[in-house]
Design an enzyme around this catalytic site. Structure first.
Site, short mmCIF file in Angstrom:
data_model
loop_
_atom_site.label_atom_id
_atom_site.label_comp_id
_atom_site.label_asym_id
_atom_site.label_seq_id
_atom_site.Cartn_x
_atom_site.Cartn_y
_atom_site.Cartn_z
N LYS A 109 0.83 -1.29 0.00
CA LYS A 109 -0.10 -0.04 -0.01
C LYS A 109 0.91 1.23 -0.14
CE LYS A 109 -4.31 -2.10 1.86
NZ LYS A 109 -3.74 -3.47 1.72
C1 LIG Z 1 -4.22 -4.59 1.23
C2 LIG Z 1 -3.17 -5.56 1.04
C3 LIG Z 1 -3.70 -6.71 0.17
C4 LIG Z 1 -4.83 -6.80 -0.91
O1 LIG Z 1 -4.96 -5.72 -1.72
P1 LIG Z 1 -6.43 -5.32 -2.34
O2 LIG Z 1 -5.86 -4.04 -3.26
O3 LIG Z 1 -7.30 -4.89 -1.45
O4 LIG Z 1 -6.59 -6.36 -3.34
C5 LIG Z 1 -2.81 -7.90 -0.10
N1 LIG Z 1 -1.68 -7.89 0.60
C6 LIG Z 1 -1.48 -6.88 1.71
C7 LIG Z 1 -0.24 -7.38 2.47
C8 LIG Z 1 -2.10 -5.93 1.62
O5 LIG Z 1 -1.77 -4.99 2.84
#
Ligand SMILES: *Cc1c(COP(=O)(O)O)cnc(C)c1O
Length: 456
Positions: A109
């Site tokens: 993120k």
């Molecule tokens: C948020 C997150 C995801 C999922 O991502 P999306 O955009 O919701 O599909 C997968 N792995 C980690 C470690 C995350 O923080």
């Protein structure tokens, strides 16, 4: 480039307004009016570093910002990443991994939220505006959002989390941030209580307008935009004899993989996308059967994917339905009422997206096996992807996206491998730190009052 809403009732707006707007006023999600075709430019993009490539890719979608500003903005956005390649690719023989976890909170993120924070600051400064961000988190998103805006001018951030229900390390990743514009609110309640408080404050339109209330949730187009870049980069790096890689994406909100879908539509060399879910398999079911229906939430080893309502899915559906807002509304309305939603014409949806779900036992086994075979440690989210990738035949290379550093989930990783291996210096350093938080009851009035007292 102009942006329009999936629900079809919002006048077109330029990029910077789309970034500040987040969710469209008609309840839809904003998308560019057209998806640019970049096939003619791919050759000149080969070999570019992440930031240079980001400038080219994002330039296609922005329009109303000078290129000088964009280059400087991108340099600032990725300055805190601890690998010079930003999103390095590890070649472990038949397994290829793109590491998306080199940002300040060690999860993918950061790629989007470090950019979004810098972008907010730039737009707000130019317009002489301020923003008070309010968010609710069950763990990971909060720290990435805080790291994206800490110390930035014109922005104050308030993050609610359920007191005692995030891991101590997750809590410290939020509360040990020293900047005065960061406010961590430990709510005496559940994550659902936090979300309900947030909803109710955003629905209070006079309050929202008075304080310039903003959100950093996954519906913001700028987050998708930042993610498109690494798909283009991965495609260019691994294309072989004219065939692009299959890219495997562990997903919950459809946010990450939607960026891959856009990259594919732009003409980036990507053979197909492999969508990997944990036991919360609503998306895997949809891509395999055409039926979209909510199930009960399962608590898994990959908590950031424990999601039953994938907010970015609406964007995919809208493009898949050839931008037909009426058909989209019909589909989303029947889903919202708890019924099964189904596309007329039925399954399978799109032969360039395959999907599968991976259970807990397989996740642990995959962490162990990957370590045994290659010495490489994957976190439980990445392991869901690695296990999923193995289930599909592929003509070209297969690349798995690693969405978190294993040290963020030491219990599962150490258990799977049988010894303490999941460590990261940034997290070790946090262990002795003291956090700063305000405990509040699960009560809208209490949170409202706190925000009023501390808002910019
Ligand atoms: C948020 C997150 C995801 C999922 O991502 P999306 O955009 O919701 O599909 C997968 N792995 C980690 C470690 C995350 O923080």
């Amino acid at each position: 480039m102009q942006y329009t809403s999936t629900r079809g009732d919002t006048p077109p707006m330029p990029f910077q307004d789309a970034v500040l707007t987040g969710l469209a006023p008609d309840g839809g999600l904003l998308l560019p009016e057209t998806i640019p075709d970049v096939r003619g430019e791919l050759d000149s993009w080969r070999g570019l570093g992440f930031v240079e490539l980001a400038e080219r890719v994002m330039g296609k979608f922005i329009g109303d910002m000078s290129t000088v500003d964009l280059a400087a903005l991108l340099e600032r956005s990725y300055a805190r990443f601890d690998d010079p390649a930003i999103v390095p690719i590890r070649d472990l023989g038949s397994l290829k991994i793109m590491e998306l976890f080199h940002g300040p909170t060690l999860a993918f993120k950061d790629v989007a939220l470090q950019f979004l924070g810098a972008l907010f600051e730039q737009i707000l400064t130019e317009r002489g505006l301020r923003m008070n961000i309010l968010g609710a988190t069950s763990g990971d998103t909060g720290s990435a959002a805080i790291a994206g805006v800490q110390g930035r001018d014109g922005i104050e951030i308030f993050i609610m989390f359920p007191e005692g229900r995030t891991s101590p390390l997750q809590e410290l990743q939020m509360t040990a941030v020293p900047d005065a514009n960061v406010h961590c609110l430990a709510i005496d309640g559940s994550f659902d209580d936090c979300q309900a408080i947030m909803k109710s404050l955003f629905n209070d339109l006079p309050f929202k307008a008075k304080h310039g209330l903003g959100a950093v949730n996954s519906v913001n187009w700028a987050r998708v935009l930042a993610q498109i870049v690494y798909y283009v980069q991965a495609g260019l790096a691994l294309e072989h004899n004219g065939v692009g890689p299959a890219i495997c994406v562990p997903t919950g909100n459809f946010g990450n993989i939607f960026a891959g879908y856009v990259a594919m539509k732009m003409g980036a060399p990507i053979d197909r996308l492999i969508l990997a879910t944990n036991d919360n398999d609503i998306l895997a079911r949809f891509f395999n059967t055409g039926s979209y229906q909510r199930g009960a939430v399962h608590f898994t080893l990959s908590p950031s994917m424990d999601i039953q309502v994938a907010s970015n899915f609406e964007r995919f559906l809208f493009l898949h339905l050839n931008r037909d807002s009426d058909a989209l509304r019909t589909f989303m309305d029947s889903f919202a009422s708890g019924e099964e939603a189904r596309l007329s014409g039925g399954a399978p949806l799109d032969d360039r997206i395959v999907a599968t779900s991976v259970d807990k036992v397989t996740t642990l086994r995959t962490i162990a096996q990957t370590y045994r075979d290659t010495g490489y440690i994957v976190d439980p989210h990445t392991a869901v992807g690695v296990a999923a990738a193995r289930r599909f035949e592929s003509d070209g290379p297969v690349l798995c996206l690693a969405t978190a550093h294993p040290a963020k989930f030491p219990e599962s990783v150490d258990e799977a491998i049988g010894k303490p291996v999941a460590r990261h210096p940034a997290l070790e350093a946090l262990k002795g730190a003291t956090g700063r938080k305000t405990s509040l009851p699960a009560d809208v009035a209490a949170v409202r009052e706190f925000v009023e007292q501390h808002a910019l």
